[in-house]
Design a protein around this motif. Structure first.
Motif, PDB file in Angstrom:
ATOM      1  N   UNK A   1       0.831  -1.212   0.000  1.00 53.06           N
ATOM      2  CA  UNK A   1       0.000   0.000   0.000  1.00 53.06           C
ATOM      3  C   UNK A   1       0.862   1.257   0.000  1.00 53.06           C
ATOM      4  N   UNK A   2       1.964   1.212   0.741  1.00 54.69           N
ATOM      5  CA  UNK A   2       2.835   2.384   0.804  1.00 54.69           C
ATOM      6  C   UNK A   2       3.556   2.651  -0.498  1.00 54.69           C
ATOM      7  N   UNK A   3       3.876   1.598  -1.223  1.00 51.37           N
ATOM      8  CA  UNK A   3       4.499   1.730  -2.530  1.00 51.37           C
ATOM      9  C   UNK A   3       5.967   2.105  -2.526  1.00 51.37           C
ATOM     10  N   UNK A   4       6.587   2.198  -1.354  1.00 48.46           N
ATOM     11  CA  UNK A   4       7.993   2.577  -1.316  1.00 48.46           C
ATOM     12  C   UNK A   4       8.920   1.403  -1.594  1.00 48.46           C
ATOM     13  N   UNK A   5       8.578   0.269  -1.040  1.00 46.53           N
ATOM     14  CA  UNK A   5       9.381  -0.936  -1.238  1.00 46.53           C
ATOM     15  C   UNK A   5       8.462  -2.054  -1.697  1.00 46.53           C
ATOM     16  N   UNK A   6       9.046  -3.041  -2.317  1.00 50.43           N
ATOM     17  CA  UNK A   6       8.251  -4.190  -2.761  1.00 50.43           C
ATOM     18  C   UNK A   6       7.896  -5.046  -1.555  1.00 50.43           C
ATOM     19  N   UNK A   7       6.615  -5.308  -1.382  1.00 49.25           N
ATOM     20  CA  UNK A   7       6.140  -6.109  -0.260  1.00 49.25           C
ATOM     21  C   UNK A   7       6.746  -7.493  -0.223  1.00 49.25           C
ATOM     22  N   UNK A   8       6.983  -8.091  -1.395  1.00 47.21           N
ATOM     23  CA  UNK A   8       7.557  -9.436  -1.418  1.00 47.21           C
ATOM     24  C   UNK A   8       8.999  -9.447  -0.916  1.00 47.21           C
ATOM     25  N   UNK A   9       9.741  -8.386  -1.191  1.00 48.07           N
ATOM     26  CA  UNK A   9      11.121  -8.300  -0.695  1.00 48.07           C
ATOM     27  C   UNK A   9      11.148  -8.086   0.815  1.00 48.07           C
TER      28      UNK A   9
END
Length: 103
Positions: A59-67
């Motif tokens: 949701x934040x879009x700063x980092x990839x959630x999967x990473x």
């Protein structure tokens, strides 16, 4: 009570010396190690699970959630070398949430 070069905290030292033997406090500085890994593992990794939830990061879009999830799972799986990276992500998530940018 002015400080003199080489004699910092002169007044406090005099006051302390009246009540505590100098042998207890006249020692070289010593650091301490915070048990960060144990802190992050406490309560079944609750802090890590809460703040490194991939949905929060997606949701934040700063980092990839999967990473982010990969780091969390590796740490939870026993990779203590990731403690500082995981801590940085926890702190970043808290900061983002405080600023209204995450979660």
């Amino acid at each position: 009570w002015r400080q003199r070069p080489g004699l910092p905290k002169r007044g406090r030292r005099r006051a302390l010396a009246r009540h505590v033997p100098p042998a207890l406090w006249e020692r070289p500085k010593q650091g301490f190690t915070f048990p960060l890994e144990a802190f992050l593992r406490a309560d079944g990794h609750a802090l890590v699970r809460r703040h490194l939830d991939p949905a929060r990061w997606h949701r934040g879009g700063l980092l990839r959630g999967d990473e982010v999830q990969r780091y969390a799972q590796a740490f939870i799986g026993g990779d203590g070398a990731l403690a500082f990276r995981v801590w940085a992500l926890v702190v970043m998530d808290c900061w983002l949430a405080h600023r209204g940018l995450q979660g």
